[in-house]
Motif scaffolding. Structure first.
Motif: not given
Length: 364
Positions: A91-118
């Motif tokens: 998808l190559r998003p320009q940024w990611v917003l985590g809103v909590g809940g267990y699905a946000s943790l793997p998504g947030g970690l992936a964003a950090v790993s790829l250098g995508i602003p979180l």
């Protein structure tokens, strides 16, 4: 580069709907390509198709309990992390917003790993596990309450309030939409996206008392899955007008039509009640993490914006008597509505959306 954003999280309405609110503000600002990451079992699987947003499901589970259950949750986190990596590379998003809940943790970690602003949003006064772990890596953490507990000291925090969907402000009072007679006072009863068994039971137990006012009283009642028929039959037995459903997608219409709200005290619910200026009877969920629902509810009660009944106090007749005492008093309802509105932050979703664009605009 496409104006593409990913919002990660969900599971319950309290996590999902703030994300939807921000998505709608982004749409209004010209960012049409908003994607969500969640699970197939969360409320997002039902709500997002109706809202018109693409949902990408990953494997995730909450860290509840110990032993094999926690090991299983950890394994699912690892799987969800690699699924999120693959998705974000595509998808190559320009940024990611985590809103909590267990699905946000793997998504947030992936964003950090790829250098995508979180960016993160925390709805509650006590920070959830996913946001606690991700906060040190986030560009900013948007919080609903000053003094939110559990965030690391180095987190970059901004108080915005809890986002409320814009359509809630656009709805108009319309009893006929719910099949109710015009001219009656309407009570909206709900326990969050999953309903609340104890609230259902309290209403059913006080039906005889409530039915004494059936000529001037009607109900909109969201029961949660599995309770719809029981609750509907209880209203019918005593002749009370009621619209009953397991989940009400048109919640803006329900709020607009209601003269009084009976609900839990989750952060998103209270954000909606205050932003819309609705008088309320609050029945906090007693097992909420850190007792945050009771604290949230008491804060409203201390300002005269709501009335709190704890589950321990919810003996037969208590809810019915309190409800009837409020619904027939125009002056009290008006005063509660005004004080609730003074506590609301109707611009929270727009503030979060514009702040993310400011930060990303400078850095990307």
């Amino acid at each position: 580069m496409a104006k593409r954003v990913v919002i990660a999280g969900g599971g319950t309405g309290g996590h999902l709907f703030p994300g939807v609110a921000v998505a709608k503000e982004l749409n209004a600002l010209g960012w049409e390509d908003v994607h969500f990451v969640g699970t197939a079992k969360g409320i997002e699987a039902r709500v997002l198709p109706r809202e018109g947003y693409p949902l990408h499901t990953i494997t995730a589970e909450g860290f509840r309990g110990r032993g094999l259950r926690s090991v299983r949750a950890l394994l699912k986190l690892v799987v969800g992390y690699f699924q999120s990596l693959s998705l974000f590379r595509r998808l190559r998003p320009q940024w990611v917003l985590g809103v909590g809940g267990y699905a946000s943790l793997p998504g947030g970690l992936a964003a950090v790993s790829l250098g995508i602003p979180l960016f993160l949003h925390e709805q509650n006064v006590t920070c959830g596990l996913a946001n606690r772990l991700l906060a040190p890596f986030a560009k900013e953490v948007f919080i609903s309450y000053p003094g939110t507990k559990g965030l690391p000291k180095r987190a970059r925090v901004r108080v915005t309030g809890n986002p409320v969907r814009r359509e809630l402000f656009e709805a108009k009072r319309d009893p006929k939409f719910f099949g109710l007679s015009p001219g009656k006072r309407v009570v909206f009863v709900f326990g969050g996206s999953q309903g609340a068994k104890r609230i259902n039971e309290a209403i059913i137990g006080d039906m005889a008392l409530l039915s004494s006012h059936k000529d001037e009283l009607a109900f909109i009642h969201q029961t949660g899955e599995g309770y719809e028929e029981e609750v509907r039959e209880a209203y019918a037995r005593v002749g009370l007008e009621a619209y009953v459903a397991p989940f009400i997608y048109e919640i803006g219409n329900a709020y607009a039509t209601a003269d009084l709200v009976v609900c839990r005290a989750g952060a998103t619910t209270l954000a909606e009640v205050t932003a819309l200026g609705k008088p309320s009877i609050l029945i906090p969920f007693p097992y909420a993490v850190g007792g945050h629902q009771l604290r949230n509810a008491k804060a409203l009660e201390e300002r005269g914006a709501g009335v709190v009944i704890t589950e321990d106090e919810l003996t037969p007749g208590v809810l019915g008597e309190r409800l009837l005492g409020l619904i027939g008093n125009d002056e009290v309802l008006k005063d509660m509505a005004q004080k609730a509105k003074e506590l609301g932050r109707p611009q929270a979703a727009r503030d979060i959306a514009t702040r993310c664009l400011e930060v990303v605009g400078v850095e990307r």
